[in-house]
Structure formats: structure tokens, C-alpha cells
Design a protein around this motif. Structure first.
Motif, PDB file in Angstrom:
ATOM      1  N   GLN A 220       0.840  -1.188   0.000  1.00 31.55           N
ATOM      2  CA  GLN A 220       0.000   0.000   0.000  1.00 31.55           C
ATOM      3  C   GLN A 220       0.881   1.245   0.000  1.00 31.55           C
ATOM      4  O   GLN A 220       1.811   1.359   0.786  1.00 31.55           O
ATOM      5  CB  GLN A 220      -0.902  -0.009   1.226  1.00 31.55           C
ATOM      6  N   SER A 221       0.580   2.161  -0.892  1.00 26.83           N
ATOM      7  CA  SER A 221       1.353   3.403  -0.979  1.00 26.83           C
ATOM      8  C   SER A 221       0.911   4.369   0.118  1.00 26.83           C
ATOM      9  O   SER A 221      -0.070   4.127   0.830  1.00 26.83           O
ATOM     10  CB  SER A 221       1.168   4.041  -2.351  1.00 26.83           C
TER      11      SER A 221
ATOM     12  N   ASN B 250      -0.613   7.063  -0.202  1.00 24.58           N
ATOM     13  CA  ASN B 250      -1.972   7.564  -0.443  1.00 24.58           C
ATOM     14  C   ASN B 250      -3.008   6.437  -0.424  1.00 24.58           C
ATOM     15  O   ASN B 250      -4.102   6.583  -0.944  1.00 24.58           O
ATOM     16  CB  ASN B 250      -2.046   8.365  -1.745  1.00 24.58           C
ATOM     17  N   LYS B 251      -2.644   5.303   0.175  1.00 23.33           N
ATOM     18  CA  LYS B 251      -3.549   4.159   0.403  1.00 23.33           C
ATOM     19  C   LYS B 251      -3.906   3.381  -0.857  1.00 23.33           C
ATOM     20  O   LYS B 251      -4.834   2.602  -0.866  1.00 23.33           O
ATOM     21  CB  LYS B 251      -4.847   4.589   1.111  1.00 23.33           C
ATOM     22  N   THR B 252      -3.166   3.558  -1.945  1.00 19.29           N
ATOM     23  CA  THR B 252      -3.405   2.800  -3.164  1.00 19.29           C
ATOM     24  C   THR B 252      -2.695   1.454  -3.063  1.00 19.29           C
ATOM     25  O   THR B 252      -1.515   1.392  -2.724  1.00 19.29           O
ATOM     26  CB  THR B 252      -2.854   3.567  -4.387  1.00 19.29           C
ATOM     27  N   LEU B 253      -3.418   0.374  -3.366  1.00 17.53           N
ATOM     28  CA  LEU B 253      -2.812  -0.954  -3.368  1.00 17.53           C
ATOM     29  C   LEU B 253      -2.066  -1.174  -4.674  1.00 17.53           C
ATOM     30  O   LEU B 253      -2.545  -0.789  -5.748  1.00 17.53           O
ATOM     31  CB  LEU B 253      -3.871  -2.039  -3.213  1.00 17.53           C
ATOM     32  N   TYR B 254      -0.908  -1.775  -4.591  1.00 19.82           N
ATOM     33  CA  TYR B 254      -0.152  -2.118  -5.792  1.00 19.82           C
ATOM     34  C   TYR B 254       0.627  -3.398  -5.541  1.00 19.82           C
ATOM     35  O   TYR B 254       0.844  -3.808  -4.408  1.00 19.82           O
ATOM     36  CB  TYR B 254       0.797  -0.979  -6.189  1.00 19.82           C
ATOM     37  N   GLN B 255       1.011  -4.046  -6.628  1.00 19.96           N
ATOM     38  CA  GLN B 255       1.762  -5.291  -6.542  1.00 19.96           C
ATOM     39  C   GLN B 255       3.248  -4.976  -6.618  1.00 19.96           C
ATOM     40  O   GLN B 255       3.694  -4.206  -7.458  1.00 19.96           O
ATOM     41  CB  GLN B 255       1.358  -6.222  -7.676  1.00 19.96           C
TER      42      GLN B 255
END
Length: 98
Positions: free
Chosen positions: A76-77, A79-84
Motif C-alpha cells: 500500500q502506498s 496515499n492508500k493505493t494498493l499495488y503489486q
């Protein structure tokens, strides 16, 4: 060597076959599931991922392994964005529960 006497406060002989150390699985030890990214000013981060599956017991020994092999996880970045994310090296790390 200097004659100082010490009192043993903890002992673990790792005799139980197949012990695992993921968080909450062992009363004394815990192994990590995490990347170790500390980006420096040149933009370098770690190339490995700590994976609790790389810490086990076998034949009365604690086995902490490291290997080449891609590991992928969700992160999780800020800014709360999920990424792989992924790393090409996997190793184990263990610490006491305190």
C-alpha cells in the motif's frame, strides 16, 4: 574466561520437527513477512523480501534460508493505493517475541 557466572534465562534446542515461526505461531520467536526497503538518495532499495516460510526446524536445527526466487505481494502506498510489488531474492529473519 574472566570467572563471571551467568544465569541461563532462555534455552531453545529447536528439537520439535517442522516448527514454523510466522507471527503468532510460536510462543518464543517470530519471523517476518516484509520487504526491507530503505531508499537512499541514489534511489537504491533492497533486492530481497523476508518471508516467514524461510524459517523452520529440521533435525534439531533452526533453518534460516535464503534463495533466488521471485516473491510478489500486495503493498500500500502512502496515499492508500494498493499495488503489486516483487523482489528477486527471498530470505528468512527471526527475532524473539519480546
Amino acid at each position: 574466561v574472566d570467572g563471571t557466572e551467568y544465569r541461563l534465562v532462555m534455552s531453545d534446542e529447536f528439537e520439535m520437527e517442522g516448527r514454523t515461526f510466522a507471527d503468532g505461531e510460536d510462543p518464543a520467536w517470530t519471523s517476518m513477512d516484509k520487504h526491507d526497503d530503505i531508499m537512499d538518495s541514489a534511489g537504491y532499495g533492497s533486492l530481497h523480501y523476508y518471508n516467514s516460510s524461510q524459517v523452520t526446524t529440521n533435525g534439531g536445527y533452526l533453518n534460516v534460508t535464503a534463495k533466488i526466487g521471485k516473491t510478489t505481494w500486495l503493498d500500500q502506498s502512502l496515499n492508500k493505493t494498493l499495488y503489486q510489488d516483487s523482489r528477486n531474492y527471498v530470505s528468512g529473519a527471526i527475532s524473539d517475541r519480546d
